[in-house]
Motif scaffolding. Sequence first.
Motif, PDB file in Angstrom:
ATOM      1  N   LEU A  21       0.879  -1.237  -0.133  1.00 28.90           N
ATOM      2  CA  LEU A  21       0.036  -0.021  -0.108  1.00 28.90           C
ATOM      3  C   LEU A  21       0.686   1.193  -0.018  1.00 28.90           C
ATOM      4  N   ARG A  22       2.064   1.107   0.642  1.00 29.75           N
ATOM      5  CA  ARG A  22       2.711   2.391   0.648  1.00 29.75           C
ATOM      6  C   ARG A  22       3.951   2.576   0.030  1.00 29.75           C
ATOM      7  N   THR A  23       5.016   1.520  -0.007  1.00 23.05           N
ATOM      8  CA  THR A  23       6.205   1.491  -0.863  1.00 23.05           C
ATOM      9  C   THR A  23       6.166   1.178  -2.160  1.00 23.05           C
ATOM     10  N   LEU A  24       5.362   0.117  -2.509  1.00 24.09           N
ATOM     11  CA  LEU A  24       5.424  -0.217  -3.932  1.00 24.09           C
ATOM     12  C   LEU A  24       4.895   1.097  -4.707  1.00 24.09           C
ATOM     13  N   PRO A  25       3.648   1.552  -4.454  1.00 23.01           N
ATOM     14  CA  PRO A  25       3.418   2.535  -5.413  1.00 23.01           C
ATOM     15  C   PRO A  25       4.206   3.625  -5.690  1.00 23.01           C
ATOM     16  N   LYS A  26       4.959   3.905  -4.553  1.00 26.38           N
ATOM     17  CA  LYS A  26       5.897   5.264  -4.676  1.00 26.38           C
ATOM     18  C   LYS A  26       7.324   4.598  -5.445  1.00 26.38           C
ATOM     19  N   LEU A  28       6.992   2.558  -8.009  1.00 29.76           N
ATOM     20  CA  LEU A  28       6.698   2.321  -9.173  1.00 29.76           C
ATOM     21  C   LEU A  28       6.534   3.806  -9.844  1.00 29.76           C
ATOM     22  N   GLN A  29       6.365   4.710  -9.341  1.00 25.68           N
ATOM     23  CA  GLN A  29       6.295   6.155  -9.716  1.00 25.68           C
ATOM     24  C   GLN A  29       7.604   6.582  -9.771  1.00 25.68           C
ATOM     25  N   GLN A  36       8.226  -6.691 -10.858  1.00 23.26           N
ATOM     26  CA  GLN A  36       7.658  -7.019  -9.966  1.00 23.26           C
ATOM     27  C   GLN A  36       7.051  -8.732 -10.019  1.00 23.26           C
TER      28      GLN A  36
END
Length: 160
Positions: A21-26, A28-29, A36
């Motif tokens: 929820l927190r680290t992966l989206p950042k 990927l941006q 993955q």
Amino acid sequence: RRVVMATTLDGYEGSGQGFLLRTLPKLLQTRSEIRQINLETPLRWNRGCSLEALANSVLLLDATPADESSVALASAEAVSFERLDPEKLTGKHGQAQLAEVFGLLRCSHYKTKPSDIRFFVDAPDIDWYVLRHGQHVVGLAITTVEDAIMKSSIARAVYL
């Protein structure tokens, strides 16, 4: 230079939800080269293992919140607020509702574990409140009233 990150996302080891929820989206941006890979076949169970199915069922490890389509029209005007009776959640007729409530907890808080249910149900000073859309739970608050702070200077610092 390479970095490998591995985590679990489901079941009692669900602390990986924080990563998801927190680290992966950042990541990927900011990093285009991220790859993955998801493990689909569990290492500790054979595919279709009946013991895994039993553990998931008994411990609510596969509990999910209400289906998105059944709560899509939820709004402030279309929900009701109520206090839950934990006794009704643990009875025979409360199992589906308990699974839905626990599913909501699992998806919304990455540190939720099966023993939390026992604690929340057994603790006499804990109250459960839900928002319902029809028969489905769309929001949950688990609350308690703490002892009063007797020293006024500390009370002001905490409450103000």
